[in-house]
Structure formats: structure tokens, C-alpha cells
Write a protein that holds these residues in place. Sequence first.
Motif, PDB file in Angstrom:
ATOM      1  N   ARG A  84     -14.237  -1.918  -7.728  1.00  0.00           N
ATOM      2  CA  ARG A  84     -15.151  -2.141  -6.609  1.00  0.00           C
ATOM      3  C   ARG A  84     -14.439  -2.265  -5.266  1.00  0.00           C
ATOM      4  N   THR A  85     -13.363  -3.028  -5.187  1.00  0.00           N
ATOM      5  CA  THR A  85     -12.811  -3.406  -3.891  1.00  0.00           C
ATOM      6  C   THR A  85     -11.542  -2.629  -3.545  1.00  0.00           C
ATOM      7  N   LYS A  86     -11.249  -2.579  -2.256  1.00  0.00           N
ATOM      8  CA  LYS A  86     -10.012  -1.949  -1.805  1.00  0.00           C
ATOM      9  C   LYS A  86      -8.802  -2.695  -2.343  1.00  0.00           C
ATOM     10  N   ARG A  87      -8.892  -4.001  -2.336  1.00  0.00           N
ATOM     11  CA  ARG A  87      -7.777  -4.821  -2.806  1.00  0.00           C
ATOM     12  C   ARG A  87      -7.463  -4.523  -4.268  1.00  0.00           C
ATOM     13  N   ASP A  88      -8.489  -4.468  -5.118  1.00  0.00           N
ATOM     14  CA  ASP A  88      -8.273  -4.205  -6.534  1.00  0.00           C
ATOM     15  C   ASP A  88      -7.774  -2.784  -6.769  1.00  0.00           C
ATOM     16  N   LEU A  89      -8.291  -1.846  -5.991  1.00  0.00           N
ATOM     17  CA  LEU A  89      -7.830  -0.466  -6.148  1.00  0.00           C
ATOM     18  C   LEU A  89      -6.368  -0.338  -5.725  1.00  0.00           C
ATOM     19  N   LEU A  90      -5.999  -0.997  -4.649  1.00  0.00           N
ATOM     20  CA  LEU A  90      -4.628  -0.928  -4.159  1.00  0.00           C
ATOM     21  C   LEU A  90      -3.649  -1.420  -5.218  1.00  0.00           C
ATOM     22  N   LEU A  91      -4.028  -2.440  -5.967  1.00  0.00           N
ATOM     23  CA  LEU A  91      -3.164  -2.971  -7.015  1.00  0.00           C
ATOM     24  C   LEU A  91      -2.938  -1.971  -8.143  1.00  0.00           C
ATOM     25  N   ARG A  92      -3.850  -1.017  -8.280  1.00  0.00           N
ATOM     26  CA  ARG A  92      -3.782  -0.067  -9.390  1.00  0.00           C
ATOM     27  C   ARG A  92      -3.156   1.264  -8.988  1.00  0.00           C
ATOM     28  N   LEU A  93      -2.917   1.460  -7.705  1.00  0.00           N
ATOM     29  CA  LEU A  93      -2.357   2.715  -7.238  1.00  0.00           C
ATOM     30  C   LEU A  93      -0.853   2.598  -7.023  1.00  0.00           C
ATOM     31  N   SER A  94      -0.202   3.733  -7.021  1.00  0.00           N
ATOM     32  CA  SER A  94       1.230   3.782  -6.720  1.00  0.00           C
ATOM     33  C   SER A  94       1.528   5.086  -5.993  1.00  0.00           C
ATOM     34  N   GLY A  95       2.743   5.204  -5.485  1.00  0.00           N
ATOM     35  CA  GLY A  95       3.168   6.444  -4.859  1.00  0.00           C
ATOM     36  C   GLY A  95       2.332   6.836  -3.665  1.00  0.00           C
ATOM     37  N   ASP A  96       2.074   8.134  -3.541  1.00  0.00           N
ATOM     38  CA  ASP A  96       1.339   8.655  -2.389  1.00  0.00           C
ATOM     39  C   ASP A  96      -0.070   8.093  -2.295  1.00  0.00           C
TER      40      ASP A  96
ATOM     41  N   GLY B 219      -5.465   2.446   5.654  1.00  0.00           N
ATOM     42  CA  GLY B 219      -6.747   1.863   6.035  1.00  0.00           C
ATOM     43  C   GLY B 219      -6.791   0.354   5.964  1.00  0.00           C
ATOM     44  N   VAL B 220      -5.994  -0.251   5.083  1.00  0.00           N
ATOM     45  CA  VAL B 220      -6.074  -1.696   4.909  1.00  0.00           C
ATOM     46  C   VAL B 220      -4.976  -2.442   5.667  1.00  0.00           C
ATOM     47  N   ALA B 221      -4.019  -1.711   6.222  1.00  0.00           N
ATOM     48  CA  ALA B 221      -2.935  -2.367   6.952  1.00  0.00           C
ATOM     49  C   ALA B 221      -3.459  -3.033   8.220  1.00  0.00           C
ATOM     50  N   LYS B 222      -2.894  -4.190   8.554  1.00  0.00           N
ATOM     51  CA  LYS B 222      -3.284  -4.912   9.760  1.00  0.00           C
ATOM     52  C   LYS B 222      -2.732  -4.249  11.017  1.00  0.00           C
ATOM     53  N   GLN B 223      -1.694  -3.463  10.847  1.00  0.00           N
ATOM     54  CA  GLN B 223      -1.120  -2.760  11.987  1.00  0.00           C
ATOM     55  C   GLN B 223      -0.748  -1.341  11.553  1.00  0.00           C
ATOM     56  N   GLU B 224      -0.518  -0.484  12.534  1.00  0.00           N
ATOM     57  CA  GLU B 224      -0.212   0.905  12.236  1.00  0.00           C
ATOM     58  C   GLU B 224       1.110   1.005  11.478  1.00  0.00           C
ATOM     59  N   PRO B 225       1.148   1.745  10.366  1.00  0.00           N
ATOM     60  CA  PRO B 225       2.397   1.893   9.611  1.00  0.00           C
ATOM     61  C   PRO B 225       3.510   2.491  10.465  1.00  0.00           C
ATOM     62  N   GLU B 226       4.736   2.211  10.058  1.00  0.00           N
ATOM     63  CA  GLU B 226       5.883   2.666  10.833  1.00  0.00           C
ATOM     64  C   GLU B 226       6.134   4.159  10.691  1.00  0.00           C
ATOM     65  N   GLU B 227       5.681   4.768   9.618  1.00  0.00           N
ATOM     66  CA  GLU B 227       5.964   6.185   9.427  1.00  0.00           C
ATOM     67  C   GLU B 227       5.192   7.039  10.425  1.00  0.00           C
ATOM     68  N   PRO B 228       5.704   8.213  10.774  1.00  0.00           N
ATOM     69  CA  PRO B 228       4.980   9.104  11.691  1.00  0.00           C
ATOM     70  C   PRO B 228       3.648   9.533  11.095  1.00  0.00           C
ATOM     71  N   PRO B 229       2.611   9.671  11.906  1.00  0.00           N
ATOM     72  CA  PRO B 229       1.317  10.112  11.365  1.00  0.00           C
ATOM     73  C   PRO B 229       1.394  11.479  10.705  1.00  0.00           C
ATOM     74  N   GLU B 230       2.326  12.318  11.139  1.00  0.00           N
ATOM     75  CA  GLU B 230       2.462  13.641  10.528  1.00  0.00           C
ATOM     76  C   GLU B 230       2.812  13.527   9.038  1.00  0.00           C
ATOM     77  N   THR B 231       3.598  12.508   8.686  1.00  0.00           N
ATOM     78  CA  THR B 231       3.927  12.282   7.281  1.00  0.00           C
ATOM     79  C   THR B 231       2.673  11.936   6.493  1.00  0.00           C
ATOM     80  N   ALA B 232       1.828  11.097   7.088  1.00  0.00           N
ATOM     81  CA  ALA B 232       0.580  10.714   6.430  1.00  0.00           C
ATOM     82  C   ALA B 232      -0.369  11.904   6.319  1.00  0.00           C
ATOM     83  N   PHE B 233      -0.414  12.758   7.334  1.00  0.00           N
ATOM     84  CA  PHE B 233      -1.260  13.952   7.265  1.00  0.00           C
ATOM     85  C   PHE B 233      -0.812  14.859   6.128  1.00  0.00           C
TER      86      PHE B 233
END
Length: 226
Positions: free
Chosen positions: A172-184, A192-206
Motif C-alpha cells: 500500500r505505502t511508499k515506505r513499505d514499497l521502498l523497503l522491498r525494492l533495490s537497485g535502480d 519522490g520520497v527524498a526530502k531534498q533533491e538527490p546529489e546525482e545529476p538528473p540526467e542519470t535519473a532520466f
Amino acid sequence: MVDIENWMKELAGKLADEFGPRLLFLGLQGSYGRGEATEDSDIDVVTVLDEAELADLDAYRAIVSAMPEGKKACGFLCGAAELKSWPKYDLLGVARDTRDVYGSLAELLPPLDRNDLADAVAVGASGLYHAAVHTYLYGGKEKRPRFLANAHKSIFFALRAWHELRTGEAVRTKRDLLLRLSGDERKLLEWGVAKQEPEEPPETAFARLLHWSASAMAEAQDAKIS
């Protein structure tokens, strides 16, 4: 913050007074339904009547607007026949994200199967792929971080359906799903759940989003039962 349990109880009473036995279901979804609400969160209400005419919409709007914090209310309303005719891949998201308050949503839904779940993955992934490509080509570099942050709901829903397709587990929740995911996949949701923008370049995320979306679409087609 809205005291959502009392808010929904009050709304259920007012709708029952207005519609009587025509009120078949009332539920809560979104961040309040998942226990992830903040002060700025909308109140996502799901309502099903026996049928929904324009006069019913007017009556419903008047009731919701008069509720405390009524301007925060949004969500979905339909008649019973429309619900049964709704595209099943979309109904899967409604079923997974809705908490019953009045009545039972499951009793009103048509049967949903693995193929419908695969369709939900394919539709969610294809929408993300298209939006990401369009933004990357035509949105300008300055819009890329905002796109990734704003796409977090769509990413969550697509990843949640993908996880269920792979494992059979409905989360149901983002928190529970995050615990079950790994890698990419975990990194996609972290945007989406980070309190601040991640340090990696947005191009990497794209690049990660495009790769995952393409893989998820192919996996969804392979997972269908003919």
C-alpha cells in the motif's frame, strides 16, 4: 492536519442522509489513506452511488464543499454500472489504494486478474516513458529535476503494480514499497520520497527511468496469460 477518521465519519453521515440506500460505497485513498499525509495533502475520496446523474453531482459537491477543509477534497465518484465497466487496469489502482469507510469496494468491482495487472504495469510504464522523453527533448535542462520530483506519484503506482506482478504481494505505502525494492527501482522511488533533491545529476535519473520503463513494458507483455 485534518483528523481524517472523524472527517470521513462526518462525511459518510451526511452522504447517507442525502442519498440513503443509493450510497453504495465511500472510501479514502491517496496520502491520507496510506497514512502519508502532510499539512498540504488533498483528501482523496472515492464515492459510488447506484447511479450518478448531474443533480447528484451538484448535491455531492454542496456537501463536500461545506465540510471543514472541504477545499482539500478531491477524488472519484461514479455510478455502480460505470464502475463495473471501467478499464480493469485502472480499477486495480483504485482497489489497491482505497480503504473502505462505508460499504465494501471489493463487492462492487468486476473480477480482476493477472492480465489486468500486467496492463496496469504497461500503461503506467509507457506513460512515464513518453513523458520523460518529451520533457528531456523539449522541456529544457532546468525542468528536468522538477519533472522527476513531480512524477513521483506515477512512478510509485507503476512500481507498486510492477512489484505485485513480480511477487504477488500487494503493497500500500511508499515506505513499505521502498523497503522491498533495490537497485535502480529503489533509486527511482527515492527521487519522490527524498526530502531534498538527490546529489546525482538528473540526467542519470532520466536514463534510469527510461531503461526501467522500457523493461517494465516488455516484462508486462511477457507476463500475460493467453
